[in-house]
Scaffold this motif. Structure first.
Motif, PDB file in Angstrom:
ATOM      1  N   VAL A   1       0.759  -0.996  -0.344  1.00 36.58           N
ATOM      2  CA  VAL A   1       0.137  -0.099   0.090  1.00 36.58           C
ATOM      3  C   VAL A   1       0.890   1.081  -0.049  1.00 36.58           C
ATOM      4  O   VAL A   1       1.554   1.607   0.564  1.00 36.58           O
ATOM      5  N   ALA A   2       0.637   1.876  -0.951  1.00 38.25           N
ATOM      6  CA  ALA A   2       1.539   3.600  -0.950  1.00 38.25           C
ATOM      7  C   ALA A   2       0.586   4.632  -0.233  1.00 38.25           C
ATOM      8  O   ALA A   2      -0.016   5.241  -0.326  1.00 38.25           O
ATOM      9  N   ILE A   3       1.764   4.710   0.828  1.00 35.61           N
ATOM     10  CA  ILE A   3       0.319   5.190   1.634  1.00 35.61           C
ATOM     11  C   ILE A   3       1.674   6.944   1.579  1.00 35.61           C
ATOM     12  O   ILE A   3       0.944   7.895   1.732  1.00 35.61           O
ATOM     13  N   ASP A   4       2.563   6.767   1.160  1.00 38.48           N
ATOM     14  CA  ASP A   4       3.418   8.578   0.434  1.00 38.48           C
ATOM     15  C   ASP A   4       3.433   8.419  -0.807  1.00 38.48           C
ATOM     16  O   ASP A   4       3.866   7.066  -1.320  1.00 38.48           O
ATOM     17  N   LYS A   5       3.664   9.094  -1.981  1.00 36.91           N
ATOM     18  CA  LYS A   5       3.706   9.449  -2.646  1.00 36.91           C
ATOM     19  C   LYS A   5       5.447   8.740  -3.282  1.00 36.91           C
ATOM     20  O   LYS A   5       6.344   9.027  -2.885  1.00 36.91           O
ATOM     21  N   GLY A   6       5.499   8.473  -4.887  1.00 36.42           N
ATOM     22  CA  GLY A   6       6.410   7.489  -5.075  1.00 36.42           C
ATOM     23  C   GLY A   6       6.812   6.597  -5.485  1.00 36.42           C
ATOM     24  O   GLY A   6       8.494   6.489  -5.252  1.00 36.42           O
ATOM     25  N   HIS A   7       6.713   5.552  -4.851  1.00 31.50           N
ATOM     26  CA  HIS A   7       6.860   4.289  -4.114  1.00 31.50           C
ATOM     27  C   HIS A   7       6.011   3.133  -5.169  1.00 31.50           C
ATOM     28  O   HIS A   7       5.246   3.633  -5.064  1.00 31.50           O
ATOM     29  N   ASN A   8       6.770   2.437  -5.530  1.00 24.60           N
ATOM     30  CA  ASN A   8       6.442   0.791  -5.776  1.00 24.60           C
ATOM     31  C   ASN A   8       6.662  -0.372  -5.639  1.00 24.60           C
ATOM     32  O   ASN A   8       7.883  -0.702  -4.342  1.00 24.60           O
ATOM     33  N   SER A   9       5.843  -1.378  -5.574  1.00 27.16           N
ATOM     34  CA  SER A   9       6.964  -2.815  -5.360  1.00 27.16           C
ATOM     35  C   SER A   9       6.877  -3.373  -6.306  1.00 27.16           C
ATOM     36  O   SER A   9       6.625  -3.546  -7.616  1.00 27.16           O
ATOM     37  N   SER A  10       8.295  -3.987  -6.051  1.00 29.01           N
ATOM     38  CA  SER A  10       8.687  -4.866  -7.559  1.00 29.01           C
ATOM     39  C   SER A  10       9.767  -5.771  -6.615  1.00 29.01           C
ATOM     40  O   SER A  10      10.643  -6.145  -5.754  1.00 29.01           O
ATOM     41  N   ALA A  11       9.558  -6.968  -7.524  1.00 29.92           N
ATOM     42  CA  ALA A  11      10.438  -8.066  -7.116  1.00 29.92           C
ATOM     43  C   ALA A  11      11.621  -7.911  -7.221  1.00 29.92           C
ATOM     44  O   ALA A  11      11.914  -7.456  -8.591  1.00 29.92           O
ATOM     45  N   ILE A  12      12.484  -8.478  -6.644  1.00 24.29           N
ATOM     46  CA  ILE A  12      13.975  -7.814  -7.259  1.00 24.29           C
ATOM     47  C   ILE A  12      14.323  -9.330  -8.083  1.00 24.29           C
ATOM     48  O   ILE A  12      14.211 -10.590  -8.148  1.00 24.29           O
TER      49      ILE A  12
ATOM     50  N   ASP B   1      12.519 -20.186  -7.297  1.00 25.29           N
ATOM     51  CA  ASP B   1      12.302 -21.060  -8.617  1.00 25.29           C
ATOM     52  C   ASP B   1      11.072 -21.253  -9.258  1.00 25.29           C
ATOM     53  O   ASP B   1      10.283 -22.099  -8.066  1.00 25.29           O
ATOM     54  N   GLY B   2      10.504 -20.983 -11.085  1.00 28.30           N
ATOM     55  CA  GLY B   2       9.325 -21.435 -10.572  1.00 28.30           C
ATOM     56  C   GLY B   2       8.315 -20.517 -10.318  1.00 28.30           C
ATOM     57  O   GLY B   2       7.222 -20.580 -10.999  1.00 28.30           O
ATOM     58  N   THR B   3       8.056 -19.122  -9.641  1.00 24.12           N
ATOM     59  CA  THR B   3       7.541 -18.455  -9.060  1.00 24.12           C
ATOM     60  C   THR B   3       7.439 -16.909 -10.151  1.00 24.12           C
ATOM     61  O   THR B   3       8.807 -16.470 -10.795  1.00 24.12           O
ATOM     62  N   ALA B   4       6.597 -16.386 -10.043  1.00 18.68           N
ATOM     63  CA  ALA B   4       6.890 -15.014 -10.906  1.00 18.68           C
ATOM     64  C   ALA B   4       6.583 -13.672 -10.696  1.00 18.68           C
ATOM     65  O   ALA B   4       7.065 -13.550  -9.156  1.00 18.68           O
ATOM     66  N   GLU B   5       7.524 -13.281 -10.928  1.00 19.63           N
ATOM     67  CA  GLU B   5       7.937 -11.602 -10.582  1.00 19.63           C
ATOM     68  C   GLU B   5       7.218 -10.551 -10.626  1.00 19.63           C
ATOM     69  O   GLU B   5       6.244 -10.909 -11.831  1.00 19.63           O
ATOM     70  N   TRP B   6       7.672  -9.820  -9.987  1.00 22.46           N
ATOM     71  CA  TRP B   6       5.345  -8.396 -10.607  1.00 22.46           C
ATOM     72  C   TRP B   6       6.594  -7.113 -10.541  1.00 22.46           C
ATOM     73  O   TRP B   6       8.288  -6.878  -9.903  1.00 22.46           O
ATOM     74  N   LYS B   7       6.056  -6.510 -10.941  1.00 21.27           N
ATOM     75  CA  LYS B   7       6.358  -4.696 -11.150  1.00 21.27           C
ATOM     76  C   LYS B   7       5.079  -4.016 -10.708  1.00 21.27           C
ATOM     77  O   LYS B   7       4.606  -4.179 -11.244  1.00 21.27           O
ATOM     78  N   GLY B   8       5.031  -4.046  -9.542  1.00 18.80           N
ATOM     79  CA  GLY B   8       3.880  -2.729  -8.848  1.00 18.80           C
ATOM     80  C   GLY B   8       4.104  -1.200  -9.876  1.00 18.80           C
ATOM     81  O   GLY B   8       5.567  -0.899  -9.998  1.00 18.80           O
ATOM     82  N   GLU B   9       3.037  -0.208 -10.530  1.00 17.42           N
ATOM     83  CA  GLU B   9       2.989   0.543 -10.701  1.00 17.42           C
ATOM     84  C   GLU B   9       3.334   1.701  -9.790  1.00 17.42           C
ATOM     85  O   GLU B   9       3.060   1.628  -8.224  1.00 17.42           O
ATOM     86  N   ILE B  10       4.867   3.234  -9.937  1.00 23.36           N
ATOM     87  CA  ILE B  10       4.410   3.980  -8.808  1.00 23.36           C
ATOM     88  C   ILE B  10       2.922   4.194  -8.111  1.00 23.36           C
ATOM     89  O   ILE B  10       2.465   4.947  -8.857  1.00 23.36           O
ATOM     90  N   ASN B  11       3.075   4.861  -6.805  1.00 17.61           N
ATOM     91  CA  ASN B  11       1.968   5.236  -6.262  1.00 17.61           C
ATOM     92  C   ASN B  11       0.951   4.480  -6.347  1.00 17.61           C
ATOM     93  O   ASN B  11      -0.572   4.831  -6.097  1.00 17.61           O
ATOM     94  N   GLN B  12       0.862   2.902  -6.517  1.00 19.39           N
ATOM     95  CA  GLN B  12      -0.287   1.964  -6.909  1.00 19.39           C
ATOM     96  C   GLN B  12      -0.283   0.524  -6.065  1.00 19.39           C
ATOM     97  O   GLN B  12       1.198   0.200  -5.988  1.00 19.39           O
TER      98      GLN B  12
END
Length: 148
Positions: free
Chosen positions: A57-68, A74-85
């Motif tokens: 949850v983006a409490i403050d603006k300018g952040h996202n969550s993305s798998a490194i 192995d075998g699991t999907a990486e993710w990349k969230g959008e900024i502020n979402q």
């Protein structure tokens, strides 16, 4: 009648082997943590079970969550969230899931989800972490190892 049905369902859930209700864990993306740290996920370490979800949850603006990259089992999907979402990630396998805020990675805005046994811990420890993320990663790994 509704109470009887509800009681029966609840009783069945407690005696049925393997029946579990998945949990949703909440991780906040913040400019400043409760301890005064800058650019932080709270909590930065989540203990989850396979089948659980983690909602960022983006409490403050300018952040996202993305798998490194190469930071998930192995075998699991990486993710990349959008900024502020907000983004919700389903935990699909046991292991360590390392995540970052893409714009603040070098500032140490990283975290981890551990589901069951940290079977890929050595692999995620081999990731090259930039700047302050290296120190934060060491602290997270120490915390994971202390719990096992």
């Amino acid at each position: 009648m509704k109470r009887i049905i509800l009681a029966a369902v609840l009783a069945l859930m407690t005696v049925t082997p393997g029946f579990a209700i998945a949990a949703d864990h909440r991780v906040e993306m913040r400019n400043k943590g409760s301890d005064g740290s800058a650019m932080i996920f709270e909590p930065r370490l989540v203990r989850a079970e396979v089948g659980d979800t983690v909602t960022f949850v983006a409490i403050d603006k300018g952040h996202n969550s993305s798998a490194i990259k190469k930071g998930v089992p192995d075998g699991t999907a990486e993710w990349k969230g959008e900024i502020n979402q907000e983004i919700t990630v389903k935990i699909e396998a046991p292991g360590v899931y390392m995540f970052q805020c893409t714009p603040h990675f070098g500032m140490g805005m990283i975290g981890a989800i551990v589901a069951g046994q940290p079977v890929n811990l050595e692999a995620v420890k081999a990731i090259k972490f930039p700047g302050k993320a290296k120190q934060v990663a060491s602290e997270i790994f120490a915390e994971i190892e202390a719990d096992d």
